[in-house]
Design a protein around this motif. Sequence first.
Motif, PDB file in Angstrom:
ATOM      1  N   ASN A  50       2.919  -6.893   9.137  1.00 38.31           N
ATOM      2  CA  ASN A  50       2.135  -7.095  10.352  1.00 38.31           C
ATOM      3  C   ASN A  50       2.151  -5.805  11.168  1.00 38.31           C
ATOM      4  N   PRO A  51       1.194  -4.890  10.914  1.00 43.16           N
ATOM      5  CA  PRO A  51       1.204  -3.577  11.579  1.00 43.16           C
ATOM      6  C   PRO A  51       1.186  -3.642  13.097  1.00 43.16           C
ATOM      7  N   ILE A  54       4.430  -3.302  15.387  1.00 41.51           N
ATOM      8  CA  ILE A  54       5.178  -2.067  15.592  1.00 41.51           C
ATOM      9  C   ILE A  54       5.495  -1.885  17.075  1.00 41.51           C
ATOM     10  N   PRO A 275       6.472  -4.152  10.160  1.00 39.21           N
ATOM     11  CA  PRO A 275       5.262  -3.493  10.655  1.00 39.21           C
ATOM     12  C   PRO A 275       4.806  -2.338   9.770  1.00 39.21           C
ATOM     13  N   LEU A 276       5.660  -1.902   8.841  1.00 42.61           N
ATOM     14  CA  LEU A 276       5.314  -0.810   7.933  1.00 42.61           C
ATOM     15  C   LEU A 276       5.164  -1.347   6.510  1.00 42.61           C
ATOM     16  N   GLU A 277       4.072  -0.983   5.844  1.00 39.37           N
ATOM     17  CA  GLU A 277       3.798  -1.516   4.509  1.00 39.37           C
ATOM     18  C   GLU A 277       4.847  -1.087   3.492  1.00 39.37           C
TER      19      GLU A 277
END
Length: 310
Positions: A50-51, A54, A275-277
Amino acid sequence: MMEISENTIKDFFERQLAVWDTARNNFAALNGVKVKSLTVGGSEVKVQFNPARIVSSAAKVDAKSLKERKCFLCEANRPAVQEGIEWGDYTILINPFPIFPRHLTIPCRDHVDQRIHGRMADMMRLAEVLQGYTLFYNGPKCGASAPDHMHFQAGNSGFMPMEKEVESATQRTIFSDNAVSLMLVSGLSHPCLMIKASAVDAGEELFEKVFAALDIPEGEPEPMLNVLCSFDAGVWTILVFPRKKHRPDCYFAEGDDNILISPASVDMGGVFITPLEKDFDKITAADVQKIYDECCLSDDQLNEIVKQII
């Protein structure tokens, strides 16, 4: 107190998403977020890429950073397009950086520090009013991105796996009477304390006993904890997750060892937010268990706390 129906919240969402681009786009993006399921210590953990989160996961919550930024929960600093529903001392808002299909933030109208002491009755009554939602509280060093402004959040009940799993997990009854009971829940990825109450005053009183039994870290304002609270068929279920650490070692690690995870109530409930893939792709069940072990109290530690409550 204002009566709030399911349609009240539904209409509120529709009005806000019709005019608020940021919120509308982020809620729409939830339909396409990557999710994977891991089995951790016999429990299901859903990992969500979920970006937009962040903003929360990487939030600077040291005293200097808080002093230098405007509080985004104060009415004067909210986007002009953001409306609210007034309820007692609180304002119900749409969270523009959602995790849940329906995600609310419920700040106190006054700019006061994030503290759960003396506010469990408020949390329980909000859970009763917001049917179909689970309320949650993040301590000032347990995931709150606004530790300087008292607030709850709420999301769709049943979204977090832990909500269902505690009911069939190993439960040891610590205390029970006609209106309230306290159980130690174990046998899952991480243990917790569960309060079942049929009256607000009884639930509040027992929670305060649990709260008083928790250690307050030196220099901190309250014990480290996360709390989930839901209401169904006349009974409140309150899950208390005492904590021993704010952020795990992997949050601060460099290179391949880095995983940007800042656990809060939703993570305690079995939904890990990445938040980071790169973190979503590589995180394993072993990583999740290590984070729980670092941040949560063990069965033995909870047993020691329970001895002070009995």
